[in-house]
Structures are given as C-alpha cells and as structure tokens.
Design a protein around this motif. Structure first.
Motif, short mmCIF file in Angstrom:
data_model
loop_
_atom_site.label_atom_id
_atom_site.label_comp_id
_atom_site.label_asym_id
_atom_site.label_seq_id
_atom_site.Cartn_x
_atom_site.Cartn_y
_atom_site.Cartn_z
N THR A 140 -15.50 13.01 -5.65
CA THR A 140 -16.27 11.77 -5.71
C THR A 140 -15.35 10.56 -5.75
OG1 THR A 140 -18.08 12.89 -6.87
CG2 THR A 140 -18.00 10.48 -7.02
N TRP A 141 -14.31 10.63 -6.58
CA TRP A 141 -13.36 9.51 -6.68
C TRP A 141 -12.72 9.22 -5.33
CZ3 TRP A 141 -7.83 9.30 -6.48
CH2 TRP A 141 -7.28 8.11 -6.96
N ILE A 142 -12.31 10.25 -4.63
CA ILE A 142 -11.68 10.07 -3.31
C ILE A 142 -12.67 9.48 -2.32
CG2 ILE A 142 -10.75 11.30 -1.30
CD1 ILE A 142 -9.37 13.20 -3.26
N TYR A 143 -13.88 10.01 -2.29
CA TYR A 143 -14.85 9.59 -1.30
C TYR A 143 -15.44 8.21 -1.59
CZ TYR A 143 -14.98 13.60 1.78
OH TYR A 143 -14.65 14.53 2.74
N LEU A 144 -15.25 7.70 -2.79
CA LEU A 144 -15.71 6.35 -3.08
C LEU A 144 -14.97 5.30 -2.25
CD1 LEU A 144 -16.19 6.31 -6.96
CD2 LEU A 144 -17.97 5.95 -5.23
N PHE A 145 -13.72 5.60 -1.87
CA PHE A 145 -12.95 4.53 -1.21
C PHE A 145 -12.03 4.99 -0.08
CE2 PHE A 145 -10.14 6.14 -4.48
CZ PHE A 145 -8.87 6.02 -3.95
N HIS A 146 -11.85 6.30 0.14
CA HIS A 146 -10.84 6.66 1.12
C HIS A 146 -11.23 6.26 2.55
CE1 HIS A 146 -13.27 10.10 2.21
NE2 HIS A 146 -12.34 10.59 2.99
N MET A 147 -12.51 6.41 2.92
CA MET A 147 -12.92 5.97 4.25
C MET A 147 -13.06 4.46 4.34
SD MET A 147 -12.57 8.49 6.09
CE MET A 147 -12.88 7.48 7.53
N PRO A 148 -13.62 3.77 3.33
CA PRO A 148 -13.57 2.31 3.36
C PRO A 148 -12.15 1.77 3.56
CG PRO A 148 -15.13 3.00 1.70
CD PRO A 148 -14.47 4.26 2.21
N PHE A 149 -11.19 2.39 2.87
CA PHE A 149 -9.79 1.99 2.99
C PHE A 149 -9.31 2.20 4.43
CE2 PHE A 149 -5.58 1.54 0.92
CZ PHE A 149 -4.75 1.97 1.95
N PHE A 150 -9.57 3.37 4.95
CA PHE A 150 -9.14 3.72 6.29
C PHE A 150 -9.74 2.77 7.32
CE2 PHE A 150 -7.70 8.11 8.00
CZ PHE A 150 -6.77 7.50 8.81
N ILE A 151 -11.03 2.50 7.17
CA ILE A 151 -11.74 1.66 8.14
C ILE A 151 -11.27 0.21 8.07
CG2 ILE A 151 -14.02 0.77 8.76
CD1 ILE A 151 -15.11 3.50 7.65
N LEU A 152 -11.04 -0.29 6.87
CA LEU A 152 -10.57 -1.67 6.74
C LEU A 152 -9.22 -1.85 7.41
CD1 LEU A 152 -10.93 -3.99 3.70
CD2 LEU A 152 -8.68 -3.75 4.75
N ILE A 153 -8.30 -0.90 7.18
CA ILE A 153 -7.00 -0.97 7.84
C ILE A 153 -7.16 -0.90 9.35
CG2 ILE A 153 -4.84 0.29 8.21
CD1 ILE A 153 -4.79 -1.25 5.68
N SER A 154 -8.06 -0.05 9.82
CA SER A 154 -8.29 0.08 11.26
C SER A 154 -8.84 -1.22 11.84
CB SER A 154 -9.27 1.23 11.53
OG SER A 154 -8.76 2.46 11.07
N GLY A 155 -9.76 -1.86 11.09
CA GLY A 155 -10.30 -3.12 11.56
C GLY A 155 -9.22 -4.20 11.63
N TYR A 156 -8.34 -4.22 10.64
CA TYR A 156 -7.27 -5.20 10.64
C TYR A 156 -6.37 -5.05 11.87
CZ TYR A 156 -2.88 -7.46 9.35
OH TYR A 156 -1.74 -8.23 9.36
N THR A 157 -6.02 -3.82 12.21
CA THR A 157 -5.12 -3.61 13.34
C THR A 157 -5.82 -3.85 14.68
OG1 THR A 157 -5.63 -1.25 13.41
CG2 THR A 157 -3.77 -1.93 12.05
N ALA A 158 -7.14 -3.93 14.67
CA ALA A 158 -7.89 -4.13 15.92
C ALA A 158 -8.38 -5.57 16.07
CB ALA A 158 -9.08 -3.18 15.98
N ARG A 159 -7.93 -6.48 15.21
CA ARG A 159 -8.53 -7.80 15.18
C ARG A 159 -8.22 -8.63 16.42
NH1 ARG A 159 -3.88 -7.80 12.56
NH2 ARG A 159 -2.60 -9.67 12.31
N HIS A 160 -7.23 -8.22 17.21
CA HIS A 160 -6.90 -8.94 18.43
C HIS A 160 -7.48 -8.29 19.67
CE1 HIS A 160 -4.13 -11.89 16.65
NE2 HIS A 160 -3.76 -10.91 15.84
N TYR A 161 -8.41 -7.36 19.46
CA TYR A 161 -8.98 -6.68 20.62
C TYR A 161 -9.85 -7.64 21.44
CZ TYR A 161 -11.80 -3.60 23.47
OH TYR A 161 -12.43 -3.01 24.54
N ILE A 162 -9.59 -7.70 22.74
CA ILE A 162 -10.40 -8.52 23.64
C ILE A 162 -10.85 -7.73 24.87
CG2 ILE A 162 -9.32 -10.68 22.95
CD1 ILE A 162 -7.60 -10.48 25.51
#
Length: 367
Positions: free
Chosen positions: A52-74
């Motif tokens: 439960t502890w892992i699943y509370l934030f591991h995918m939110p963490f992963f997704i946020l980092i992924s969004g950051y690296t994709a912020r220049h996508y055009i």
C-alpha cells in the motif's frame, strides 16, 4: 509551478543526461519491481502495508517525472519517430507476448486483446496518449484543475479498457503537473529543511499503512475501477472524495521523494539510465517464476520472512536488469531504429534546455 515556455518549432536531444533524473528513475524502478513482486502476498498484513505504501506514490512519481521530460513535446518529426520506436513497438511486443504467456498458463485471455493492456503494457499505452495530448495541456488556461476534474469524474462512468483509458484519465493530473515543473522547483526541493520534513512525511505514511491498510482495499490504488462497482462499492461522492484524497497523498509523497533523491552522480545514475529494460523485462521473470515454480505459494507459509526475502530479491533482479549487458542485448528489440520505415528528418532548428532528457528514455527512464 511556472508558466510554460513558448513552444519550440523543433527539438533536439540534449548533449548530456541529468544525474538527478536518472537517480530518480532508479529509485522509483526499485519500488515498481518490489510492488509487483508482492502482489501475490497482498492478502498478508505484513505485505499489504508495504504494498500500500509503495502504491500510494510510486506511479504518481513515475508519471510526474515522465510528464516533466515530455514538456517540450510538439509532435515534430524526431519526436514522432521516437514515439513509434520506444512506445508503440515495445507495447506491441510486450503486450502480445505477455498475453500469450498468460493464456498458456491460465487460459486467459481467451482471445488476444492487444488494445486492452492486461498488465505492464498499460504504462506504455498511457505514455502514448499523454504524450500526443501534451500540446492540449500546454494550451489550456487551467490545465491542472481541468485534469483533476477529469480524474474525479472518470470514476463515475463506465470506460472501456482501450489503451488503459480508465487509468490514463485517473492518473492524468500527475502528468500535467509534471509538464508544469521546472528545474528551479526541483532545486528548491533539495533544501535541507524540506528534506527533513519529506523524510518524516514518508515515514509517517509508512506507519499509517502499517496501522490501517489491513482494513482498506488496495483496489483503489489501481486507479481503474468505477466507484460503484465491487470491490470499491462507493457512492459517487465517496468515490470522488477518496480519489481526491489519493491524488493529494500521491502528490505529497511524490514531492517528498523527489526532495530526497540525490543530485550527484553515482552508480544509481548509470543504472537509472537503463530502467526502460528493467520495466519491460521484470514482468516475464515474475510470471515464469510464479507459473513454472509456484514460488510465491511455496513460501507463503513463512509470512513476513517471505515478504522480506521477495522484496530483497526484487531489488537484486531490478539491479541486474539495469546493467549494460541487458541493455545491449535488448536495445535493438525495444528501441529499434526503424530507418527502413521513416524518412530522414530535417535538421532541428531549436534545441531543448539541458535539463531535459531525450524522449527515447520517456517510457520508464523519465513508470
């Protein structure tokens, strides 16, 4: 948060990788593999708390980092080519092969459902949809608020599992938040006072999971069920309130974890650059060990000891799958050049700031 930068006309890969982001990928990948290794033990309180502890934030963490690296996508030529080679091709390979394997062992699914990801493929499908809709989130006046509303309302209606759409919509806010992150905000998270608060926050969250997770269904943490369906069985208001709380907790724990990620280069930096292969391959190992050797059932009687052993084994396996030989062997399969399919791209006209990572790493080096 900051205003989004003007859209570039074209992009090009940065000259060097960013140690902080690769370190972040490494640590979140360990959580992913540990979480998946404990899925069969969720019925035990000793495993459920950690799960439960892992699943509370591991995918939110992963997704946020992924969004950051994709912020220049055009959607320029190079980016489209990378989407095909590092998202679409791996998705088709992994989803098809895993469905064939599970059908061999479990006789499910009866027919291949390639557009309905059953397990690991959902994240690749989600990255594809989030990536191609990035210009929309950049254009909206209130993108974060809009994404939160969409997430809350998504649980009210029946949404088919086409390209993992229920999870795509439910977890959308973390992607949009990532698009609005900037380097200065990451640096501010490294303040020693924030780090102390972050460590305490993560520790308290774990204690809370130890005390109360036994009375709570982990199905909420999969972000895919309609509120009024079993096992959630919630009213519309209860469902939206619970999901809203999970969005808030996921964001808080994600920022707490980001605060504690080391900034300097180390062995985690090197391994963190190869999390793509670890993510795509670890599922095969788990399925084969479970179906062929019945490993989890064999050790279930050992309770907390078994949980600890499997968690440690998951860490070892994850590190091995992030080594250079694994990347060398599987790169042609999971990151094909596809020169036979695409025309030559025109030289890029604008370069991305150095704190961005190449889109080739976005699937899981950026979940």
């Amino acid at each position: 948060m900051s205003a989004l930068d003007p859209l570039p006309v074209a992009t090009a890969p940065p000259k060097e990788r960013v140690a902080y982001l690769d370190n972040a990928r490494y640590w979140v990948m360990l959580l992913v593999v540990i979480g998946h290794s404990l899925t069969e033990y969720v019925v035990m309180d000793s495993a459920k708390a950690l799960y439960t502890w892992i699943y509370l934030f591991h995918m939110p963490f992963f997704i946020l980092i992924s969004g950051y690296t994709a912020r220049h996508y055009i959607g320029d030529f190079r980016q489209i080519r990378r989407i095909v080679s590092t998202l679409i091709v791996p998705y088709l390979l992994v989803e098809t092969s895993l469905q064939l394997i599970t059908r061999h062992y479990d006789n499910e699914p009866k027919t291949l459902m390639i557009l309905s990801p059953q397990w690991l493929g959902w994240f690749l499908a989600a990255l594809f949809l989030w990536r191609i809709t990035t210009p929309i989130w950049r254009a909206l006046k209130y993108p974060i608020t809009t994404s939160i509303v969409i997430s809350l309302l998504a649980g009210l209606i029946e949404i088919p599992n086409v390209l993992a759409l229920p999870k795509v919509l439910a977890l959308l806010p973390f992607w949009v938040i990532g698009l609005h992150m900037n380097r200065e905000l990451f640096l501010r998270l490294g303040d020693w006072r924030i780090r102390i608060v972050s460590a305490i926050t993560l520790a308290l969250a774990f204690v809370f999971c130890e005390l109360y997770s036994a009375d709570w269904t982990t199905q909420w943490l999969l972000w895919k069920d309609r509120y009024d369906e079993p096992p959630l069985d919630a009213t519309a208001w209860e469902g939206m309130m619970t999901r809203g709380e999970l969005l808030l907790v996921g964001a808080v724990l994600t920022f707490a974890t980001l605060s504690l990620i080391p900034r300097s280069r180390s062995f985690t930096t090197v391994l963190g650059g190869r999390t793509f292969y670890c993510y795509l391959l670890h599922g095969y190992i788990i399925i084969l060990l479970d179906r062929e050797l019945d490993l989890w059932s064999t050790f279930e009687e050992y309770g907390a000891t078994a949980v600890a052993v499997f968690a440690l084994a998951a860490i070892v396996v994850a590190n091995l799958l992030m080594t250079k030989p694994v990347a060398t062997v599987f790169r042609p399969l999971f990151e094909p050049k596809l020169t036979w399919l695409f025309r030559e791209a025109e030289p890029p006209s604008v370069r991305v700031p150095a704190d961005t990572v190449a889109p080739a790493q976005a699937p899981v080096r950026a979940p």
